[in-house]
Design an enzyme around this catalytic site. Structure first.
Site, PDB file in Angstrom:
ATOM      1  N   GLU A   1     -40.035  -1.559  10.056  1.00 23.63           N
ATOM      2  CA  GLU A   1     -39.643  -0.364   9.316  1.00 23.63           C
ATOM      3  C   GLU A   1     -39.604   0.866  10.217  1.00 23.63           C
ATOM      4  O   GLU A   1     -40.510   1.102  11.008  1.00 23.63           O
ATOM      5  CB  GLU A   1     -40.614  -0.122   8.160  1.00 23.63           C
ATOM      6  CG  GLU A   1     -40.666  -1.253   7.136  1.00 23.63           C
ATOM      7  CD  GLU A   1     -39.364  -1.416   6.360  1.00 23.63           C
ATOM      8  OE1 GLU A   1     -38.496  -0.521   6.441  1.00 23.63           O
ATOM      9  OE2 GLU A   1     -39.214  -2.446   5.674  1.00 23.63           O
TER      10      GLU A   1
ATOM     11  N   CYS B   1     -46.181  -0.502  -0.409  1.00 19.68           N
ATOM     12  CA  CYS B   1     -46.011  -0.675   1.041  1.00 19.68           C
ATOM     13  C   CYS B   1     -45.683   0.653   1.711  1.00 19.68           C
ATOM     14  O   CYS B   1     -46.279   1.005   2.743  1.00 19.68           O
ATOM     15  CB  CYS B   1     -44.918  -1.696   1.342  1.00 19.68           C
ATOM     16  SG  CYS B   1     -45.436  -3.382   0.970  1.00 19.68           S
TER      17      CYS B   1
ATOM     18  N   HIS C   1     -42.116  -5.598   7.143  1.00 20.71           N
ATOM     19  CA  HIS C   1     -41.942  -6.410   5.937  1.00 20.71           C
ATOM     20  C   HIS C   1     -41.544  -7.828   6.337  1.00 20.71           C
ATOM     21  O   HIS C   1     -40.754  -8.010   7.265  1.00 20.71           O
ATOM     22  CB  HIS C   1     -40.840  -5.823   5.043  1.00 20.71           C
ATOM     23  CG  HIS C   1     -41.366  -4.909   3.974  1.00 20.71           C
ATOM     24  ND1 HIS C   1     -41.020  -3.586   3.903  1.00 20.71           N
ATOM     25  CD2 HIS C   1     -42.209  -5.137   2.918  1.00 20.71           C
ATOM     26  CE1 HIS C   1     -41.633  -3.027   2.846  1.00 20.71           C
ATOM     27  NE2 HIS C   1     -42.354  -3.942   2.236  1.00 20.71           N
TER      28      HIS C   1
END
Ligand code: PCA
Length: 205
Positions: free
Chosen positions: A80, A143, A167
């Site tokens: 991410e 998250c 993820h």
């Protein structure tokens, strides 16, 4: 020894298990020269998850933190890029709370970028034979909350800490009707280990 903290999540929603925790447990068994890996299981709650992560960082004092979450619908391990100062829950958390449109940290910036060397991490995971990609959003659920609070901690209190969020897809068995892509926990763990090695070696970005 250099210290690395990996976090994963407990199950949530309608899906059994959580691929992030299975991957984190296996990743911790990968030998990483000169480093010791600690793991912590986070609750899928807006209040508890960031507190558990922060407590683990206080207790273990790691140099690198890779927080890992499950992302149903993704086909590749996703490193991410950006955490946003927003919580907008599409379903209740495991406490039954469903905040809509809330700011996470009142005086915090709108977003933080990852502290992981993003491209090198993606390349390292691919070099280990695991499908991986950069991702521009960690969503607006638990998250992203953990990711934002991790980067806020780095920005305000722990400048030496390198951290970020990854993820992983569902694991086989979590999508028996084949509606979602899956990745084995062994492969997800290989990618996480490669990302940890890269984070220990590399410069950001
Ligand atoms: N995935 C959720 C929360 C916990 C998890 O594993 C998310 O993407 O926000």
């Amino acid at each position: 020894m250099r210290r690395v903290l990996l976090t994963g999540f407990e199950p949530f929603g309608f899906i059994d298990g959580n691929s992030s925790w299975e991957a984190v447990k296996l990743a911790a068994e990968h030998p990483i020269e000169g480093a010791v890996i600690e793991t912590v299981l986070l609750p899928v709650t807006f209040s508890g998850a960031p507190l558990s992560m922060e407590a683990a960082i206080e207790a273990f004092d790691p140099e690198v933190v890779v927080a890992v979450g499950q992302a149903g619908g993704r086909a590749a391990v996703a490193v991410e890029r950006v955490a946003v100062n927003l919580v907008d829950a599409s379903m209740p958390d495991n406490d039954g709370r469903q905040p809509i449109g809330d700011v996470l940290v009142a005086d915090g910036p709108g977003a933080y970028f990852t502290g992981l060397p993003l491209r090198s991490c993606v390349e390292a995971a691919r070099a280990a034979g695991v499908p991986a990609a950069e991702s521009m959003t960690a969503g607006t659920y638990v998250c992203n909350t953990v990711f934002y609070r991790l980067m806020h901690l780095v920005a305000t209190r722990r400048p030496g800490l390198r951290g970020g969020f990854v993820h992983v897809p569902l694991m086989p068995g979590q999508s028996l009707d084949g509606a979602y892509p899956t990745l084995s926990s062994e492969l997800a763990a290989k990618a996480i280990a490669a990302i940890v090695r890269t984070a220990l070696d590399g410069d950001p970005h």
